[in-house]
Scaffold this motif. Structure first.
Motif, mmCIF file in Angstrom:
data_model
loop_
_atom_site.group_PDB
_atom_site.id
_atom_site.type_symbol
_atom_site.label_atom_id
_atom_site.label_comp_id
_atom_site.label_asym_id
_atom_site.label_seq_id
_atom_site.Cartn_x
_atom_site.Cartn_y
_atom_site.Cartn_z
ATOM 1 N N GLY A 2 46.982 35.631 44.505
ATOM 2 C CA GLY A 2 47.021 34.826 45.729
ATOM 3 C C GLY A 2 48.425 34.453 46.164
ATOM 4 O O GLY A 2 48.629 33.453 46.864
ATOM 5 N N LEU A 12 50.354 35.686 48.380
ATOM 6 C CA LEU A 12 50.723 35.772 49.806
ATOM 7 C C LEU A 12 50.174 34.577 50.568
ATOM 8 O O LEU A 12 50.302 34.496 51.794
ATOM 9 N N GLY A 13 49.539 33.644 49.875
ATOM 10 C CA GLY A 13 49.003 32.443 50.514
ATOM 11 C C GLY A 13 50.014 31.306 50.464
ATOM 12 O O GLY A 13 51.168 31.476 50.054
ATOM 13 N N PHE A 14 49.548 30.146 50.876
ATOM 14 C CA PHE A 14 50.425 28.978 51.046
ATOM 15 C C PHE A 14 51.064 28.530 49.721
ATOM 16 O O PHE A 14 52.291 28.533 49.568
ATOM 17 N N ASP A 31 47.122 40.360 45.413
ATOM 18 C CA ASP A 31 46.556 39.661 46.576
ATOM 19 C C ASP A 31 45.770 40.664 47.417
ATOM 20 O O ASP A 31 46.202 41.801 47.607
ATOM 21 N N GLY A 88 46.623 35.592 53.953
ATOM 22 C CA GLY A 88 47.752 36.112 53.177
ATOM 23 C C GLY A 88 48.730 36.867 54.069
ATOM 24 O O GLY A 88 48.320 37.663 54.908
ATOM 25 N N ILE A 129 40.444 40.607 43.636
ATOM 26 C CA ILE A 129 40.171 40.240 42.234
ATOM 27 C C ILE A 129 38.699 40.391 41.856
ATOM 28 O O ILE A 129 38.351 40.323 40.679
ATOM 29 N N VAL A 130 37.849 40.616 42.850
ATOM 30 C CA VAL A 130 36.442 40.887 42.558
ATOM 31 C C VAL A 130 36.283 42.298 41.970
ATOM 32 O O VAL A 130 35.292 42.604 41.315
ATOM 33 N N ALA A 165 44.410 32.874 43.659
ATOM 34 C CA ALA A 165 43.656 33.550 44.714
ATOM 35 C C ALA A 165 42.307 32.881 44.903
ATOM 36 O O ALA A 165 41.561 32.681 43.944
ATOM 37 N N ALA A 166 42.002 32.530 46.139
ATOM 38 C CA ALA A 166 40.715 31.908 46.454
ATOM 39 C C ALA A 166 40.590 31.830 47.963
ATOM 40 O O ALA A 166 41.589 31.849 48.683
ATOM 41 N N SER A 195 43.218 24.636 40.522
ATOM 42 C CA SER A 195 42.030 24.137 41.217
ATOM 43 C C SER A 195 42.368 22.885 42.037
ATOM 44 O O SER A 195 43.534 22.522 42.194
ATOM 45 N N LYS A 214 34.785 26.270 43.684
ATOM 46 C CA LYS A 214 35.934 25.968 42.811
ATOM 47 C C LYS A 214 35.443 25.294 41.525
ATOM 48 O O LYS A 214 35.954 25.562 40.435
ATOM 49 N N CYS A 252 44.482 19.621 41.872
ATOM 50 C CA CYS A 252 45.502 18.986 42.727
ATOM 51 C C CYS A 252 44.904 18.484 44.035
ATOM 52 O O CYS A 252 43.915 19.013 44.527
ATOM 53 N N ASN A 263 47.611 19.693 49.691
ATOM 54 C CA ASN A 263 49.019 20.097 49.843
ATOM 55 C C ASN A 263 49.371 20.229 51.322
ATOM 56 O O ASN A 263 48.506 20.531 52.143
ATOM 57 N N GLN A 297 51.967 27.023 55.531
ATOM 58 C CA GLN A 297 50.519 26.777 55.402
ATOM 59 C C GLN A 297 49.817 27.368 56.621
ATOM 60 O O GLN A 297 50.242 27.148 57.764
#
Ligand code: NAD
Ligand code: TYD
Length: 348
Positions: free
Chosen positions: A7, A9-11, A32, A38, A59-60, A81-82, A130, A161, A184, A187, A192
């Motif tokens: 993950g 390429l995400g925030f 990713d 992303g 990732i699946v 990644a999520a 998470s 999650k 957490c 954010n 973002q």
């Protein structure tokens, strides 16, 4: 360390990668799928480094994940990644079940086989990133969430999650995989995706568009600047104890209305046009199942690992507003090609 990060390429993942490449000697493989969330532009400041590698993997796809472990031979995993947006989980929960639950299962299985085969189980680390949303919703009077709070997720996002957290804990207890979990709070910061409250309100207010506040705007979130989260994750990876969970938060509880008002004032000031942007606030239909309040008691990570946020909310928010106002090159293509700012997550 050789870190396999998902993950990136995400925030948050991109913030971790920028930090890993610019401030450490670690080597990174970023896996990713490149979903709508992303973008390679988020890591372009470091992607020329010979310590940064990228592979487009869902990732699946278990065999693809297994191949990535075999060829990169990581010392540690940072699993970010999520699917991450509550409103999208209301519109289409299936992707959340796939990426967040099945994807985490595939990561755990591949990590376990690889660490066994490489005979590095003792020193291997699997850090699962998470959210505090797995704990459900707090009332205004309740003490904040901590590591002992029972799970009580209420949205398809937080339920997926929570399921992934349970899998991670099971792989530790049953198979001895040295896992760490962080939960957490919300954010905010540069890079973002502009579907989330803070970037959406900055961009809409800059464009003098209506600012849709759900319900009465009295829902409360505990905001953490993304670079502080990235620092906490590296601290947990390097010094956390396998099998443990760490709650991470910003000590910055605000109602949504307070956040949007503060952003309006910042954008007015930074654009220097006295746009009276608070008048653009519009109260719209509430999110179904809208959690009233999230807040974190982060004393464990402070006492045991010496981590504390370094940005106040006022500093972080001002930095974030300036970044969006100065970096149209990053967000304009996303608004043109992927998401135009429309309301998501209404069931009726
Ligand atoms: P994001 O939506 O910005 O980025 C997610 C990244 O994961 C994207 O690059 C996307 O392409 C990738 N991805 C999604 N499904 C994938 C799949 N099946 N295979 C491979 N890659 C896939 O999310 P974010 O805000 O950076 O959040 C990262 C992680 O941190 C998530 O696990 C999220 O639950 C957690 N988290 C987020 C927050 C927050 O406030 N944003 C707070 C606490 C925890
Ligand atoms: P969001 O950024 O989607 O994060 P999360 O749902 O994970 O907390 O939303 C933050 C808060 O802002 C949440 O209470 C919903 C609210 N919200 C609005 O009021 N208007 C909006 O347009 C959006 C996107 C969110």
């Amino acid at each position: 360390m050789r870190i396999l990060l998902t993950g990136g390429l995400g925030f948050i993942g991109s913030a971790v990668i920028r930090r890993l490449i610019s401030e450490t000697e670690h080597e990174v493989l970023n896996l990713d799928k490149v979903t709508y969330a992303g973008t390679h532009t988020s890591v372009q400041s470091v992607s020329d480094s010979n310590r940064y590698h990228f592979s487009k993997v869902d990732i699946v796809d278990g065999p693809a994940v297994t191949d990535a472990f075999a060829s990169f031979r990581p010392d540690a995993v940072m699993h970010l990644a999520a699917e991450s947006h509550v409103d999208r989980s209301i519109d289409g929960p299936g992707e959340f079940v796939q990426s967040n639950i099945v994807g985490t299962y595939e990561m755990l299985q591949a990590a376990r086989s690889y660490a066994l085969e490489a005979d590095i189980m003792d020193r291997f680390r699997f850090l699962h990133i998470s959210t505090d949303e797995v704990f459900g919703a707090l009332s205004p009077e309740s003490p904040p969430f901590d590591e002992s709070t029972p799970y009580d997720p209420r949205s398809p996002y937080s339920a997926s999650k929570a399921a992934s957290d349970h899998l991670v804990r099971a792989w530790h207890e049953t198979f001895g995989l040295p896992t760490l979990i962080t939960n957490c709070s919300n954010n905010y910061g540069p890079f973002q995706f502009p579907e989330k409250l803070i970037p959406l309100m900055i961009l809409k207010s800059a464009a003098h568009q209506e600012l849709p506040v759900y319900g009465k705007g009295d829902n409360i979130r505990d905001w953490l600047f993304v670079d502080d989260h990235a620092g906490a994750l590296l601290r947990v990876l390097e010094e956390g104890k396998p099998g443990e969970t760490y709650a991470i938060g910003g000590n910055s509880e605000r109602t949504n209305l307070e956040v949007v008002q503060q952003l309006c004032d910042l954008v007015d000031t930074q654009l220097g046009d006295n746009g009276a942007r608070q008048e653009l606030i519009s109260f719209v239909a509430d999110r179904p199942g809208h959690d009233l309040r999230y807040a974190i008691n982060a004393s464990k990570i402070k006492d045991e690992l010496g981590w504390e946020p370094s940005h106040s909310f006022a500093e972080g928010l001002a930095k974030t507003a300036s970044w969006y106002l100065e970096n149209e090159w990053w967000w304009r293509p996303l608004l043109t090609e992927r998401y135009e700012g429309e309301r998501l997550g209404v069931t009726t």
